[in-house]
Motif scaffolding. Structure first.
Motif, mmCIF file in Angstrom:
data_model
loop_
_atom_site.group_PDB
_atom_site.id
_atom_site.type_symbol
_atom_site.label_atom_id
_atom_site.label_comp_id
_atom_site.label_asym_id
_atom_site.label_seq_id
_atom_site.Cartn_x
_atom_site.Cartn_y
_atom_site.Cartn_z
ATOM 1 N N TRP A 35 -9.681 -40.289 -2.892
ATOM 2 C CA TRP A 35 -10.014 -40.751 -1.546
ATOM 3 C C TRP A 35 -11.467 -40.392 -1.263
ATOM 4 O O TRP A 35 -11.877 -39.247 -1.475
ATOM 5 C CB TRP A 35 -9.120 -40.095 -0.493
ATOM 6 N N PHE A 36 -12.211 -41.347 -0.790
ATOM 7 C CA PHE A 36 -13.579 -41.142 -0.356
ATOM 8 C C PHE A 36 -13.686 -41.557 1.107
ATOM 9 O O PHE A 36 -12.828 -42.278 1.619
ATOM 10 C CB PHE A 36 -14.556 -41.994 -1.192
ATOM 11 N N ARG A 37 -14.722 -41.102 1.744
ATOM 12 C CA ARG A 37 -14.977 -41.541 3.116
ATOM 13 C C ARG A 37 -16.467 -41.738 3.314
ATOM 14 O O ARG A 37 -17.281 -41.137 2.619
ATOM 15 C CB ARG A 37 -14.432 -40.537 4.131
ATOM 16 N N GLN A 38 -16.788 -42.591 4.272
ATOM 17 C CA GLN A 38 -18.182 -42.822 4.615
ATOM 18 C C GLN A 38 -18.313 -42.918 6.124
ATOM 19 O O GLN A 38 -17.738 -43.823 6.747
ATOM 20 C CB GLN A 38 -18.723 -44.085 3.954
ATOM 21 N N ALA A 39 -19.049 -41.995 6.676
ATOM 22 C CA ALA A 39 -19.337 -41.992 8.108
ATOM 23 C C ALA A 39 -20.605 -42.792 8.369
ATOM 24 O O ALA A 39 -21.435 -42.953 7.466
ATOM 25 C CB ALA A 39 -19.490 -40.562 8.597
ATOM 26 N N PRO A 40 -20.780 -43.296 9.572
ATOM 27 C CA PRO A 40 -21.981 -44.078 9.890
ATOM 28 C C PRO A 40 -23.260 -43.301 9.589
ATOM 29 O O PRO A 40 -23.409 -42.152 10.003
ATOM 30 C CB PRO A 40 -21.838 -44.338 11.389
ATOM 31 N N GLU A 88 -15.732 -34.753 13.102
ATOM 32 C CA GLU A 88 -16.519 -34.972 11.894
ATOM 33 C C GLU A 88 -15.720 -35.624 10.773
ATOM 34 O O GLU A 88 -16.283 -35.965 9.732
ATOM 35 C CB GLU A 88 -17.142 -33.660 11.395
ATOM 36 N N ASP A 89 -14.415 -35.795 10.965
ATOM 37 C CA ASP A 89 -13.611 -36.544 10.001
ATOM 38 C C ASP A 89 -13.698 -38.050 10.242
ATOM 39 O O ASP A 89 -13.162 -38.834 9.447
ATOM 40 C CB ASP A 89 -12.141 -36.115 10.085
#
Length: 127
Positions: A35-40, A88-89
């Motif tokens: 799982w990866f994530r990308q915040a603005p 922050e998630d």
């Protein structure tokens, strides 16, 4: 090979969500899924990974103790249970695979290692 993430939504800080990654075109239970994530405005970040043979799991430090990755082989699905969510998630979350068996202790957080990315699901944590 196709991956589809789902389960995102909007929650308040301290809330929970469970993301799901459905796979098609390959037996998910044999391969490592991440799982990866990308915040603005930020780079993609590795969140968690589960190996294909022994189910060994890895987490980025910021989610340890709050997130749990599991596999449901009967449904060819990997879940990411996210508890005690923080602002922050907030990010778009993607499930990924390189069709490798192992996550790789040293390299699982490197986005370039993964060839297959599913369409992401948005998680927003806000009061």
């Amino acid at each position: 090979v196709q991956l589809q993430a789902s389960g995102g939504g909007s929650v308040q800080p301290g809330g929970s969500l469970r993301l799901s990654c459905a796979a098609s075109g390959f037996p998910l239970d044999r391969y490592a899924i991440g799982w990866f994530r990308q915040a603005p405005g930020k780079e993609r970040e590795g969140v968690s990974c589960i190996s294909g043979n022994d189910g060994k799991s890895y987490y980025v430090d910021s989610v340890k103790g709050r997130f749990t990755i599991t596999r449901d082989n009967t449904k060819n699905t990997v879940h990411l249970q996210m508890n005690s969510l923080k602002p922050e998630d907030t990010a778009v979350y993607y499930c990924v695979t390189s069709l490798s068996i192992y996550c790789s202790y040293y390299y699982w957080t490197r986005a370039g290692r993964y060839d297959y990315w599913g369409r992401g699901t948005l998680v927003t944590v806000s009061s």
